[in-house]
Design an enzyme around this catalytic site. Structure first.
Site, PDB file in Angstrom:
ATOM      1  N   HIS A  10       7.633 -23.159   6.130  1.00  0.00           N
ATOM      2  CA  HIS A  10       9.084 -23.019   5.974  1.00  0.00           C
ATOM      3  C   HIS A  10       9.868 -24.138   6.656  1.00  0.00           C
ATOM      4  CE1 HIS A  10       9.116 -21.010   9.936  1.00  0.00           C
ATOM      5  NE2 HIS A  10      10.390 -21.274   9.969  1.00  0.00           N
ATOM      6  N   ARG A  46       0.807  -1.220   0.000  1.00  0.00           N
ATOM      7  CA  ARG A  46       0.000   0.000   0.000  1.00  0.00           C
ATOM      8  C   ARG A  46       0.850   1.284   0.000  1.00  0.00           C
ATOM      9  NH1 ARG A  46      -5.374   1.434   2.211  1.00  0.00           N
ATOM     10  NH2 ARG A  46      -5.788  -0.767   2.467  1.00  0.00           N
ATOM     11  N   ASP A  61       0.022 -21.702  15.457  1.00  0.00           N
ATOM     12  CA  ASP A  61       1.244 -21.095  14.935  1.00  0.00           C
ATOM     13  C   ASP A  61       2.310 -22.141  14.601  1.00  0.00           C
ATOM     14  OD1 ASP A  61       2.744 -18.671  14.393  1.00  0.00           O
ATOM     15  OD2 ASP A  61       3.944 -19.124  16.168  1.00  0.00           O
ATOM     16  N   GLU A 100      11.589 -22.143  21.698  1.00  0.00           N
ATOM     17  CA  GLU A 100      12.136 -20.817  21.360  1.00  0.00           C
ATOM     18  C   GLU A 100      12.394 -20.068  22.658  1.00  0.00           C
ATOM     19  OE1 GLU A 100      10.371 -18.923  17.627  1.00  0.00           O
ATOM     20  OE2 GLU A 100       8.707 -20.039  18.491  1.00  0.00           O
ATOM     21  N   LYS A 159       1.688 -19.074   5.557  1.00  0.00           N
ATOM     22  CA  LYS A 159       0.870 -19.561   6.646  1.00  0.00           C
ATOM     23  C   LYS A 159       0.417 -18.368   7.485  1.00  0.00           C
ATOM     24  CE  LYS A 159       2.637 -20.804  10.670  1.00  0.00           C
ATOM     25  NZ  LYS A 159       3.273 -19.791  11.535  1.00  0.00           N
ATOM     26  N   HIS A 192       4.103 -26.673  11.130  1.00  0.00           N
ATOM     27  CA  HIS A 192       5.502 -27.114  11.170  1.00  0.00           C
ATOM     28  C   HIS A 192       5.677 -28.481  11.849  1.00  0.00           C
ATOM     29  CE1 HIS A 192       6.026 -23.079   9.966  1.00  0.00           C
ATOM     30  NE2 HIS A 192       6.154 -22.518  11.153  1.00  0.00           N
ATOM     31  N   LYS A 249      13.684 -26.565   5.559  1.00  0.00           N
ATOM     32  CA  LYS A 249      14.905 -26.694   6.357  1.00  0.00           C
ATOM     33  C   LYS A 249      15.663 -27.936   5.911  1.00  0.00           C
ATOM     34  CE  LYS A 249      13.064 -24.428  10.493  1.00  0.00           C
ATOM     35  NZ  LYS A 249      13.849 -23.227  10.666  1.00  0.00           N
ATOM     36  N   LYS A 309       7.166 -20.708  23.566  1.00  0.00           N
ATOM     37  CA  LYS A 309       7.992 -19.488  23.542  1.00  0.00           C
ATOM     38  C   LYS A 309       8.493 -19.244  24.960  1.00  0.00           C
ATOM     39  CE  LYS A 309       6.094 -17.426  19.434  1.00  0.00           C
ATOM     40  NZ  LYS A 309       7.160 -17.592  18.430  1.00  0.00           N
TER      41      LYS A 309
END
Ligand code: BG6
Length: 509
Positions: free
Chosen positions: A184, A48, A241, A222, A154, A246, A188, A346
């Site tokens: 993704h 945009r 997520d 993570e 995703k 994944h 890997k 996380k």
């Protein structure tokens, strides 16, 4: 064999976004330096905000420097391949201009009308963008050999109903063989290597089943929190997520049967069969098979990590999970009754993604071991990241008198290969799509199958407000309750590292 891609224009929607700058452009730059881009090629960034071509190019320099850390001498030549067009993606008229711009660009680079559209936008725009591309004649072949493809980021859907609806709508504008749903993790190197390790070595396959494997453990931990993505994450959570895409895909690579060949259909059929064989959860399974958690504030060696609920963009009463641990079974001859334990979170002590294959203990033990030794042997650890490699943990005789057993490691690290250059996942996947290879992309039916499996969990959490969400202090391995997923009280999750360093980012492996 790695091939140079066919001539085309890559159109990136969401060109001023974070993913484009941090991942897409640097990955395409790497393809450029490896001479894997076509001779006739251009990128058209679309979003945009108004930029001239040059202003957009300038904007990309900082992230190129940061992400590629390479010799800058090629930057300027690469940037000349990039153009920019501001559009309002919701406005049909703007697509007429986009089409004119694409046709002009095709003439400039003397290319034909092959277009690859990359949707790196909020999911709500996937449908309107695809629809307008179709309405403005940009999805059809303009001659026999030309092609149009679309990569969709995703999350693909939010639950089963929305994924079915999205598939249905996108299929109105593109055929399935034009649609590349990106995950993704499949790009890997270490995830792809699961297939090679399993199917190139004759000795793994005979052991790779319920007779020899006790359990499979998949972890994606993570150390970071939601890092400014609170607004998105609070409507997503770890199940959507990480698990739906994944980690279930990774599990499928571990569980799949050998495909008949390396082509996309054979491999994706085998992946689909795994998803079809996952034992559906009954309502009564949810509390015993799925544990969810949310990180709370903690003070780690003098540094305060804020609670998830205090993160920017997050509802202060949020019940969104930042951690999920679950147990599932794959009901087929190979895996009957072997539990697969999958966890992600996380603000855990470190960033590590790995698969631990726990082999069964010897049926009759004549040597003295103890539970501590038993926990450290009979395991194959596939380290997806960081420190990519494969670790085999087994028991060996302590040299000298008697028959004492000690755990030892046989450790292969990709980094030890002197010519190692692990391409980024995006680099691999974008090149595959440019070459029309969908093997490492998720097929529509597989995406729906994973949502279908998770539907009872989503519904239970949604409808039963009292269902437990466990708090866990930032920097710990998640709720203790996650260990209750194991039937045997002496079994716990593997803790790949225990010691948190000062910055809370890494720990010793
Ligand atoms: C993304 C998730 O798909 O994967 C992020 O949206 C997560 O929340 C990321 O951090 C993890 O990817 P990687 O490659 O860093 O393990």
């Amino acid at each position: 064999m790695i091939q140079q891609a066919h001539d085309h224009i890559l159109v990136i929607f969401g060109a001023s976004g974070d993913l484009t700058e941090r991942k897409l452009i640097p990955s395409i730059y790497n393809l450029y330096t490896k001479k894997l881009l076509p001779n006739k090629f251009a990128i058209l960034g679309v979003s945009r905000t108004e930029y001239s071509d040059d202003a957009y190019r300038d904007k990309l320099i900082a992230s190129l420097e940061k992400e590629t850390g390479k010799d800058k001498s090629h930057f300027q030549d690469f940037l000349k391949l990039i153009y920019y067009q501001a559009i309002n993606t919701q406005n049909s008229d703007d697509y007429a201009n986009l089409r004119i711009r694409l046709e002009k660009l095709a003439k400039t680079i003397e290319s034909s009308c092959n277009y690859l559209f990359y949707l790196s936008t909020p999911p709500s725009l996937y449908e309107p963008i695809s629809r307008f591309l179709k309405q403005h004649g940009m999805t059809e072949s303009c001659h026999e050999k030309s092609w149009k493809r679309i990569i969709i980021e995703k999350p693909f859907g939010y639950d089963l109903a929305s994924a079915i609806e999205l598939n249905h709508k996108i299929h109105d504008y593109f055929n399935e063989d034009q649609i590349y749903r990106i995950d993704h993790y499949l790009g890997k190197e270490t995830v792809q290597n699961i297939m090679v390790t399993r199917f190139v070595n004759g000795f793994f396959e005979p052991l790779w089943n319920r007779n020899f494997i006790d359990r499979v453990e998949i972890t994606a931990a993570e150390s970071l929190g939601v890092e400014g993505r609170g607004g998105y994450y609070d409507h997503s959570g770890a199940l959507r997520d990480m698990i739906q895409n994944h980690l279930l895909q990774t599990a499928a690579f571990i569980a799949m049967e050998p495909p008949a060949s390396l082509d996309a259909t054979s491999i994706r059929n085998e992946i689909m069969k795994v998803f079809q064989s996952i034992r559906p959860y009954k309502d009564s399974d949810i509390e015993t098979h799925v544990i969810r958690g949310q990180y709370t504030e903690s003070n780690l060696q003098g540094k305060v990590f804020s609670a998830y609920r205090n993160e920017q963009g997050v509802d202060p009463n949020s019940k969104t999970e930042t951690y999920v641990a679950l147990k599932l079974f794959i009901d087929n001859w190979r895996w009957g009754n072997v539990p697969f334990y999958i966890r992600t979170g996380k603000r855990l002590p470190t960033r590590v993604s790995e698969i631990a294959i726990h082999f069964k203990t010897a049926p009759h033990q004549i040597f003295y071991t103890n539970p501590e030794i038993d926990k450290q042997i009979n395991q194959l650890i596939i380290r997806i990241q960081p420190d990519e490699g494969i670790l085999f943990k087994f028991g060996m005789k302590v040299p000298g008198a008697g028959f004492m057993v000690q755990p030892v490691n046989m450790d292969f690290k990709y980094a030890d290969l002197s010519d190692v250059n692990i391409p980024s996942a995006y680099e691999r996947l974008i090149l595959d799509c440019m070459n029309g290879d969908a093997t490492l992309y998720s097929r529509g039916d597989a995406v729906e199958a994973t949502w279908k499996f998770l539907k009872p969990v989503q519904e239970a959490w949604e409808n039963n407000k009292d269902m437990k969400i466990f708090g866990y202090p930032s920097g710990t391995w998640g709720p203790e309750a996650a260990n209750e997923l194991f039937n045997d009280k002496n079994t716990t999750w593997r803790y790949p590292c225990k010691n948190l360093t000062n910055d809370g980012q890494y720990c010793e492996l």
